[in-house]
Each structure stands twice: as C-alpha cells, then as structure tokens.
Design an enzyme around this catalytic site. Structure first.
Site, PDB file in Angstrom:
ATOM      1  N   ASN A   6     -39.604  88.439 -22.395  1.00 49.43           N
ATOM      2  CA  ASN A   6     -40.717  87.883 -21.633  1.00 49.43           C
ATOM      3  C   ASN A   6     -40.866  86.377 -21.804  1.00 49.43           C
ATOM      4  O   ASN A   6     -41.454  85.717 -20.946  1.00 49.43           O
ATOM      5  CB  ASN A   6     -42.020  88.574 -22.066  1.00 49.43           C
ATOM      6  CG  ASN A   6     -43.252  87.870 -21.537  1.00 49.43           C
ATOM      7  OD1 ASN A   6     -43.583  87.939 -20.355  1.00 49.43           O
ATOM      8  ND2 ASN A   6     -43.943  87.156 -22.423  1.00 49.43           N
ATOM      9  N   TYR A  26     -37.163  76.295 -12.327  1.00 54.40           N
ATOM     10  CA  TYR A  26     -37.762  77.617 -12.539  1.00 54.40           C
ATOM     11  C   TYR A  26     -37.111  78.672 -11.660  1.00 54.40           C
ATOM     12  O   TYR A  26     -36.709  79.740 -12.138  1.00 54.40           O
ATOM     13  CB  TYR A  26     -39.262  77.558 -12.263  1.00 54.40           C
ATOM     14  CG  TYR A  26     -39.974  78.869 -12.481  1.00 54.40           C
ATOM     15  CD1 TYR A  26     -40.270  79.305 -13.761  1.00 54.40           C
ATOM     16  CD2 TYR A  26     -40.352  79.676 -11.405  1.00 54.40           C
ATOM     17  CE1 TYR A  26     -40.930  80.511 -13.965  1.00 54.40           C
ATOM     18  CE2 TYR A  26     -41.008  80.875 -11.596  1.00 54.40           C
ATOM     19  CZ  TYR A  26     -41.292  81.290 -12.891  1.00 54.40           C
ATOM     20  OH  TYR A  26     -41.937  82.491 -13.092  1.00 54.40           O
ATOM     21  N   VAL A  28     -36.620  81.574 -29.300  1.00 46.16           N
ATOM     22  CA  VAL A  28     -35.565  82.272 -28.567  1.00 46.16           C
ATOM     23  C   VAL A  28     -34.392  81.376 -28.213  1.00 46.16           C
ATOM     24  O   VAL A  28     -33.314  81.863 -27.854  1.00 46.16           O
ATOM     25  CB  VAL A  28     -36.106  82.949 -27.285  1.00 46.16           C
ATOM     26  CG1 VAL A  28     -37.114  84.028 -27.628  1.00 46.16           C
ATOM     27  CG2 VAL A  28     -36.677  81.921 -26.306  1.00 46.16           C
TER      28      VAL A  28
END
Length: 256
Positions: free
Chosen positions: A85, A151, A59
């Site tokens: 996802n 994150y 990706v």
C-alpha cells in the site's frame, strides 16, 4: 474471515491504517510497516495487541524491508498475505516543470518499494497454503490525469507488476491482484485537489468536480472503507481463484 499473517506497508495512516485494522478485525495477525511513528498509534487502535506488530520500514531500502519481513515471520511463524500500500502522490505539474528527483522519488516509493517487499516476501508466500499479494494501484494507472506524469506512470507499472507476478507465483498457488481506487476521501486527495485547483486557476470545489466527481456514475469520492473491504476480500479464502486482476473501486469512473 482472514487467517494467517499479513504484512501491510504504508500502515501508519490513511488507507493503509484502515487496511491493517480491518485485517486484524477479521482474524489475521498483522504487521504494520511504515517509516513514520504513526504505526505505533495505528497499532494501539487495534484491539488485538498479541496479533499486531509495528515495524519501522522504509520500502525503498532493501535491508530495511528484509529485516521487517524476517521479524514478522519470526514473530508469527510465517507470512501469508502482503499488502503493498505504501505510495506517494508525487508532483502536480507539466512534465517540463518536474525535476528528475521528483520523478525518481515517486517511482522509488510506488514501484521499487513494491518490488523489494514482494521479492523478500515471495519465499514465505510460496510456503503458505494461502499466499496472497494485494497491490494498491489507482484508476489513474488506467485513466491518467493531466500533470501527474510520475504518479500515473508508477501506477501503470504496478498493474504490469501485478499481472507478471500472478503468473510467476501462481505455480505455488499465490494469488496476486491489484486494487485500483478512484479518488478516495482523505488528506492525500485533498492535497491533490488543492494542487489541481491551483494549476487550473479554479477554486477547490470546482477542481474536485472537474477532475474527480463529474464523470463518476455516483458523482462522489470513494469511501476508504470500500478499499479496505476489497483488500480483505482478496486476502480471504473466498478469492482463492481470483488472480492477475486489477479491480476498480472508483464510484463508477473506469470500466476496464
């Protein structure tokens, strides 16, 4: 019932694999996209070989993403649902101890990956009469965790991306929503808990309670099936007027 064709990233394991399996079981053609060979095993577990396609996809590489989406469209005749996802946990450390390379890798996978897949999927989703994008964010994008700067920043970005794309694609009746899981049972969260335990100098169960379950209404981790059910709902006709939302599936941790 979910109809049409879905492209699911990060489908080689964990929640991504379960999302792909659930969408196929509900009636969709499904392209399972990921870098690892696990997509082939994931495909074999779905009892619908003619309706599934395993495609090696990075990706973070636009050429790889473009080729995978083009192959999906050529195989199934279109694209109706994109499930973004693919993601990584990133480092667990105070910001002073995080390398730039760790920061950039986390942002590249978790944010740039969604940008690239959505960019290349958008023309096909606009042509669909049921176009849908479901982005997997996290409650950590609303309620950050200590020592998880890359994150949490990436998951906040996913929510911003979701809201913006909902308005950008809405003129063509494409819905865009984010699912924000809480701590979900599986290998990834086990690894995170182990790192949190080490950083706090406590044992695994103590870290699990202190960081993830003590302040949930249900006092437990989320079951992966709860995430897949939410994604399947958002990809179905029942959710055609739900868009620009970030929906928590977190056992009662966050109320916004």
């Amino acid at each position: 019932m979910v109809t049409g064709t879905a492209f699911v990233t990060g489908a080689s394991q964990g929640i991504g694999r379960e999302i792909a399996q659930t969408l196929a079981e509900r009636g969709a053609n499904v392209a399972l996209a990921a870098r690892g060979d696990g997509i082939y095993e994931a495909k074999s577990l779905i009892d619908a070989p003619d309706c599934t396609l395993a495609i090696k996809t990075d990706v973070t590489n636009e050429a790889s993403v473009q080729a995978a989406i083009e192959e999906t469209v050529a195989t199934f005749g279109g694209l109706d649902c994109l499930v973004n996802n693919a993601g990584i946990a990133g480092p667990t450390a105070p910001i002073e101890q995080i390398d730039r390379e760790e920061w950039e890798r986390t942002m590249n996978v978790n944010v740039t990956g969604m940008f690239l897949t959505t960019k290349n999927a958008a023309p096909h989703l606009r042509e669909s009469d049921q176009g849908t994008v479901v982005n997997i964010s996290s409650i950590s994008g609303k309620r950050p965790l200590k020592s998880r700067t890359p994150y949490t920043a990436s998951k906040m970005a996913v929510i911003g991306l979701t809201r913006t794309l909902a308005f950008e694609l809405g003129d063509d009746d494409v819905t865009v929503n984010a699912v924000c899981p809480g701590a979900t049972r599986g290998p990834r969260i086990e690894n995170v808990i182990e790192k949190q335990a080490a950083s706090r100098s406590v044992d695994y169960e103590t870290a699990k309670r202190e960081v993830f379950t003590n302040d949930t209404a249900l006092g437990q981790l989320v079951d992966p099936k709860d995430i897949t059910e939410m994604v399947a709902f958002l990809a179905s006709d029942r959710a055609r007027h739900i868009t620009a939302q970030d929906l928590n599936v977190d056992a009662g941790t966050t109320w916004y």
